[in-house]
Design an enzyme around this catalytic site. Structure first.
Site, mmCIF file in Angstrom:
data_model
loop_
_atom_site.group_PDB
_atom_site.id
_atom_site.type_symbol
_atom_site.label_atom_id
_atom_site.label_comp_id
_atom_site.label_asym_id
_atom_site.label_seq_id
_atom_site.Cartn_x
_atom_site.Cartn_y
_atom_site.Cartn_z
ATOM 1 N N CYS A 13 -4.596 -3.632 -0.661
ATOM 2 C CA CYS A 13 -3.633 -4.143 -0.438
ATOM 3 C C CYS A 13 -2.922 -3.439 0.382
ATOM 4 O O CYS A 13 -3.598 -2.877 1.259
ATOM 5 C CB CYS A 13 -2.856 -3.411 -2.128
ATOM 6 S SG CYS A 13 -3.219 -1.545 -2.205
ATOM 7 N N ASN A 16 -3.502 1.040 -0.514
ATOM 8 C CA ASN A 16 -5.119 1.537 -1.113
ATOM 9 C C ASN A 16 -4.178 2.258 -2.496
ATOM 10 O O ASN A 16 -5.714 3.094 -2.588
ATOM 11 C CB ASN A 16 -6.331 2.021 -0.121
ATOM 12 C CG ASN A 16 -7.055 1.811 -0.678
ATOM 13 O OD1 ASN A 16 -8.805 2.541 -0.903
ATOM 14 N ND2 ASN A 16 -7.473 0.797 -1.959
ATOM 15 N N CYS A 18 -2.056 1.591 -4.905
ATOM 16 C CA CYS A 18 -1.459 1.393 -6.367
ATOM 17 C C CYS A 18 -2.020 0.071 -6.822
ATOM 18 O O CYS A 18 -3.410 0.194 -7.703
ATOM 19 C CB CYS A 18 -0.216 0.825 -6.308
ATOM 20 S SG CYS A 18 0.802 1.662 -5.405
ATOM 21 N N ARG A 19 -2.183 -1.203 -6.490
ATOM 22 C CA ARG A 19 -2.804 -2.394 -6.825
ATOM 23 C C ARG A 19 -4.452 -1.731 -6.665
ATOM 24 O O ARG A 19 -4.980 -2.029 -7.847
ATOM 25 C CB ARG A 19 -2.698 -3.611 -6.252
ATOM 26 C CG ARG A 19 -0.686 -3.671 -6.504
ATOM 27 C CD ARG A 19 -0.117 -4.269 -5.562
ATOM 28 N NE ARG A 19 0.246 -4.299 -4.150
ATOM 29 C CZ ARG A 19 0.577 -5.056 -3.257
ATOM 30 N NH1 ARG A 19 1.013 -6.188 -3.748
ATOM 31 N NH2 ARG A 19 0.881 -4.889 -2.579
ATOM 32 N N SER A 20 -4.655 -2.733 -5.286
ATOM 33 C CA SER A 20 -6.807 -2.068 -5.300
ATOM 34 C C SER A 20 -7.562 -1.506 -5.846
ATOM 35 O O SER A 20 -8.440 -2.011 -6.477
ATOM 36 C CB SER A 20 -7.022 -2.892 -3.487
ATOM 37 O OG SER A 20 -5.894 -0.766 -2.855
ATOM 38 N N ASP A 130 3.862 -5.470 -5.197
ATOM 39 C CA ASP A 130 3.500 -3.800 -5.081
ATOM 40 C C ASP A 130 4.888 -3.371 -6.131
ATOM 41 O O ASP A 130 5.486 -3.946 -6.383
ATOM 42 C CB ASP A 130 4.374 -3.659 -3.540
ATOM 43 C CG ASP A 130 3.998 -2.089 -3.426
ATOM 44 O OD1 ASP A 130 3.766 -1.318 -4.299
ATOM 45 O OD2 ASP A 130 4.102 -1.886 -2.105
HETATM 46 C C1 WE7 Z 1 3.976 2.182 0.301
HETATM 47 C C2 WE7 Z 1 3.897 0.881 -0.931
HETATM 48 C C3 WE7 Z 1 2.574 1.210 -1.684
HETATM 49 C C4 WE7 Z 1 5.829 -0.003 0.269
HETATM 50 N N1 WE7 Z 1 2.049 2.011 -1.216
HETATM 51 N N2 WE7 Z 1 3.209 2.845 0.048
HETATM 52 CL CL1 WE7 Z 1 6.603 4.400 2.734
HETATM 53 C C5 WE7 Z 1 4.458 3.460 3.676
HETATM 54 C C6 WE7 Z 1 4.744 2.440 4.681
HETATM 55 C C7 WE7 Z 1 3.556 1.912 5.290
HETATM 56 C C8 WE7 Z 1 2.503 1.632 4.527
HETATM 57 C C9 WE7 Z 1 2.275 2.367 3.207
HETATM 58 CL CL2 WE7 Z 1 0.873 2.551 1.731
HETATM 59 C C10 WE7 Z 1 3.789 2.729 2.905
HETATM 60 C C11 WE7 Z 1 3.156 3.764 1.015
HETATM 61 C C12 WE7 Z 1 2.211 3.336 -0.327
HETATM 62 N N3 WE7 Z 1 2.225 0.009 -2.834
HETATM 63 N N4 WE7 Z 1 4.309 0.005 -0.484
HETATM 64 N N5 WE7 Z 1 5.305 1.494 0.764
HETATM 65 C C13 WE7 Z 1 6.775 -0.542 0.137
HETATM 66 C C14 WE7 Z 1 6.586 -1.333 -0.211
HETATM 67 C C15 WE7 Z 1 8.433 -2.126 -0.081
HETATM 68 C C16 WE7 Z 1 8.804 -2.129 0.708
HETATM 69 C C17 WE7 Z 1 8.429 -1.290 2.033
HETATM 70 C C18 WE7 Z 1 7.254 -0.283 2.012
HETATM 71 C C19 WE7 Z 1 7.574 0.334 2.783
#
Ligand code: WE7
Length: 158
Positions: A13, A16, A18-20, A130
């Site tokens: 995902c 890595n 939440c979902r995966s 997500d």
């Molecule tokens: C998430 C995320 C998720 C969103 N887990 N993050 Cl702040 C950000 C920016 C780039 C990569 C990641 Cl992983 C993250 C933190 C971690 N499941 N979902 N961000 C998400 C959801 C909807 C709209 C925009 C974002 C960045």
């Protein structure tokens, strides 16, 4: 690393956390309970490097604990090697699918089958959304989708 004698699946995902990791932990427990975990290499990863080294989201850990599923996973980003070592790379949404196909196109001899995990859902819910900005019930929904899909995926590969 995934060897050629093993079946192998990498769940992916965005981060890595939440979902995966839920999908990975659910699938590992299912394979363990079915007595076939030794046949498998099972891991999970992220399309982004945002959370590398982090534990799964506390809400996901709560959800897994409720269902008696354990994990000690730490987030890692997908590597080029994953596209040649894993037979299956199963992801959660269309954004993951685009990112993975783009990464695969930069890998010589990429052989992994890149698919939506939801492809295996007997209830035909193709996208595992997500839950990052969601609530406990969104994590529970992710868990239930992973449970259905992993059971069908394991069945298909048994
Ligand atoms: C998430 C995320 C998720 C969103 N887990 N993050 Cl702040 C950000 C920016 C780039 C990569 C990641 Cl992983 C993250 C933190 C971690 N499941 N979902 N961000 C998400 C959801 C909807 C709209 C925009 C974002 C960045």
């Amino acid at each position: 690393m995934a060897g050629s004698n093993n079946k192998s699946v990498l769940f992916v995902c965005l981060g890595n956390i939440c979902r995966s990791p839920i999908a990975e932990a659910v699938f590992r427990k299912m394979a363990t309970d079915a007595g076939v975990v030794h046949e498998w290499v099972i891991d999970s990863g992220a399309t982004s490097d945002w959370n590398t080294g982090s534990s799964p989201d506390a809400r996901g850990l709560d959800c897994l604990r409720t269902h008696g599923v354990e994990t000690n996973h730490r987030a890692r980003q997908v590597t080029k090697n994953d596209f040649t070592s894993f037979e299956y790379i199963l992801c959660m949404d269309d954004s993951n699918l685009r990112d993975l196909k783009s990464k695969a196109s930069a890998v010589k001899n990429s052989s992994a089958k890149i698919e939506l995990l939801g492809l295996y859902d007997p209830q035909n819910q193709r996208i595992i959304e997500d839950p990052y900005y969601g609530s406990a019930s969104d994590f529970e929904k992710v868990y239930e989708q992973c449970e259905r899909c992993c059971r069908a995926f394991l069945e298909k590969n048994s």
